[in-house]
Motif scaffolding. Structure first.
Motif, PDB file in Angstrom:
ATOM      1  N   ALA A 134      34.493  39.320  38.197  1.00  7.85           N
ATOM      2  CA  ALA A 134      35.049  40.510  37.544  1.00  7.85           C
ATOM      3  C   ALA A 134      36.263  41.026  38.310  1.00  7.85           C
ATOM      4  O   ALA A 134      37.269  41.421  37.714  1.00  7.85           O
ATOM      5  CB  ALA A 134      33.982  41.602  37.434  1.00  7.85           C
ATOM      6  N   SER A 135      36.185  40.992  39.638  1.00  5.76           N
ATOM      7  CA  SER A 135      37.304  41.441  40.455  1.00  5.76           C
ATOM      8  C   SER A 135      38.529  40.558  40.239  1.00  5.76           C
ATOM      9  O   SER A 135      39.654  41.055  40.130  1.00  5.76           O
ATOM     10  CB  SER A 135      36.905  41.446  41.934  1.00  5.76           C
ATOM     11  N   LEU A 154      40.007  41.480  36.889  1.00  2.00           N
ATOM     12  CA  LEU A 154      40.708  42.761  36.965  1.00  2.00           C
ATOM     13  C   LEU A 154      42.018  42.638  37.737  1.00  2.00           C
ATOM     14  O   LEU A 154      43.023  43.262  37.378  1.00  2.00           O
ATOM     15  CB  LEU A 154      39.812  43.834  37.591  1.00  2.00           C
ATOM     16  N   GLN A 155      42.011  41.829  38.804  1.00  2.00           N
ATOM     17  CA  GLN A 155      43.244  41.635  39.568  1.00  2.00           C
ATOM     18  C   GLN A 155      44.303  40.983  38.697  1.00  2.00           C
ATOM     19  O   GLN A 155      45.465  41.400  38.688  1.00  2.00           O
ATOM     20  CB  GLN A 155      42.986  40.780  40.813  1.00  2.00           C
ATOM     21  N   GLU A 161      30.415  39.969  40.603  1.00  2.00           N
ATOM     22  CA  GLU A 161      31.384  40.943  41.101  1.00  2.00           C
ATOM     23  C   GLU A 161      32.706  40.268  41.456  1.00  2.00           C
ATOM     24  O   GLU A 161      33.783  40.767  41.130  1.00  2.00           O
ATOM     25  CB  GLU A 161      30.837  41.674  42.325  1.00  2.00           C
ATOM     26  N   VAL A 169      44.415  48.789  43.279  1.00  2.00           N
ATOM     27  CA  VAL A 169      45.365  48.337  42.254  1.00  2.00           C
ATOM     28  C   VAL A 169      46.708  48.021  42.902  1.00  2.00           C
ATOM     29  O   VAL A 169      47.333  46.995  42.594  1.00  2.00           O
ATOM     30  CB  VAL A 169      45.524  49.399  41.143  1.00  2.00           C
ATOM     31  N   PHE A 185      45.386  52.631  35.468  1.00  4.38           N
ATOM     32  CA  PHE A 185      44.603  51.390  35.526  1.00  4.38           C
ATOM     33  C   PHE A 185      43.361  51.607  36.381  1.00  4.38           C
ATOM     34  O   PHE A 185      42.261  51.213  36.002  1.00  4.38           O
ATOM     35  CB  PHE A 185      45.458  50.247  36.088  1.00  4.38           C
ATOM     36  N   ALA A 206      44.470  41.112  35.454  1.00  6.48           N
ATOM     37  CA  ALA A 206      44.879  42.108  34.460  1.00  6.48           C
ATOM     38  C   ALA A 206      45.852  43.111  35.065  1.00  6.48           C
ATOM     39  O   ALA A 206      46.863  43.460  34.439  1.00  6.48           O
ATOM     40  CB  ALA A 206      43.648  42.825  33.898  1.00  6.48           C
ATOM     41  N   ALA A 207      45.573  43.566  36.276  1.00 11.39           N
ATOM     42  CA  ALA A 207      46.471  44.516  36.942  1.00 11.39           C
ATOM     43  C   ALA A 207      47.846  43.896  37.134  1.00 11.39           C
ATOM     44  O   ALA A 207      48.873  44.543  36.897  1.00 11.39           O
ATOM     45  CB  ALA A 207      45.888  44.954  38.287  1.00 11.39           C
ATOM     46  N   TRP A 224      46.457  44.728  44.658  1.00 10.38           N
ATOM     47  CA  TRP A 224      46.453  43.620  43.697  1.00 10.38           C
ATOM     48  C   TRP A 224      47.848  43.331  43.175  1.00 10.38           C
ATOM     49  O   TRP A 224      48.243  42.172  43.062  1.00 10.38           O
ATOM     50  CB  TRP A 224      45.542  43.937  42.522  1.00 10.38           C
ATOM     51  N   THR A 274      40.804  53.641  34.523  1.00 14.20           N
ATOM     52  CA  THR A 274      40.231  52.894  33.395  1.00 14.20           C
ATOM     53  C   THR A 274      39.180  51.900  33.848  1.00 14.20           C
ATOM     54  O   THR A 274      38.142  51.760  33.204  1.00 14.20           O
ATOM     55  CB  THR A 274      41.353  52.158  32.620  1.00 14.20           C
ATOM     56  N   VAL A 275      39.429  51.205  34.957  1.00 12.32           N
ATOM     57  CA  VAL A 275      38.509  50.138  35.375  1.00 12.32           C
ATOM     58  C   VAL A 275      37.545  50.556  36.476  1.00 12.32           C
ATOM     59  O   VAL A 275      36.656  49.793  36.843  1.00 12.32           O
ATOM     60  CB  VAL A 275      39.270  48.854  35.778  1.00 12.32           C
TER      61      VAL A 275
END
Length: 195
Positions: A82-83, A86-87, A79, A115, A104, A89-90, A118, A107-108
């Motif tokens: 993945a977080s 994603l951070q 987790e 978001v 965003f 990516a954001a 982040w 989507t995630v």
């Protein structure tokens, strides 16, 4: 969501190794588990809890607990990874307009405020880095330059904010240009909100 005995026996299969009394106990536990996780989308939780209840009847408790704690540690690590992804990516796609915050988030599968946090974190680090770099270059007297230099580029915005505030408390910004003073004032205001 109550489980019937025939459903439990079908779940257990033929080679379960339980006595009739243990099956009765497990059926009681299955009913309690069903009440604890009643929704249709709770199936994974029901299965995990029932499996743990069964295993505790057939294996040493220490082995079951060790296995479950390893599963939890692995899940937390996954987790966290993945977080972090994603951070990143954001921070890459939201400011450039490829996705809105809401898009965003949808989507995630996170909420919009996550978001925003982040992407704000990146903006905060940029503002704090610019301000700290300005103070390091100015070589302000009585300011711990080593501490400021170490604060450059670290990912902990709270630590950066603290370092900046400490430097501003002991140093004077009067010699800076109005543009740089405005930058430092913005950074100080944001740093106080962060800390």
């Amino acid at each position: 969501m109550s489980m019937q005995r025939y459903e439990l026996e079908a779940w257990l299969g033929d080679d379960h190794g339980l006595t009739d009394d243990q099956i009765d106990d497990l059926l009681t536990e299955a009913t309690e588990i069903g009440e604890r996780y009643p929704d249709d989308d709770d199936q994974a939780e029901r299965d995990a809890a029932l499996t743990a209840a069964y295993r505790l009847k057939t294996e040493p408790a220490a082995d079951v607990l060790e296995d479950l704690s390893k599963q939890l540690a692995n899940a937390r690590a996954a987790e966290s990874a993945a977080s972090a992804g994603l951070q990143q990516a954001a921070q890459a796609v939201v400011p450039e307009g490829q996705f809105s915050e809401a898009g965003f988030a949808r989507t995630v599968g996170v909420d919009r405020m996550t978001v925003r946090r982040w992407t704000q974190d990146r903006k905060d680090r940029a503002l704090l880095n610019d301000s700290i770099f300005l103070l390091v270059r100015a070589d302000m007297p009585q300011v711990d330059q080593r501490q400021l230099t170490e604060a450059l580029g670290i990912r902990d915005t709270s630590a950066q904010a603290s370092a900046l505030l400490a430097a501003l408390e002991v140093g004077s910004t009067e010699t800076f240009s109005p543009e740089h003073q405005a930058l430092l004032q913005r950074a100080e205001k944001r740093a106080r909100q962060i800390v």
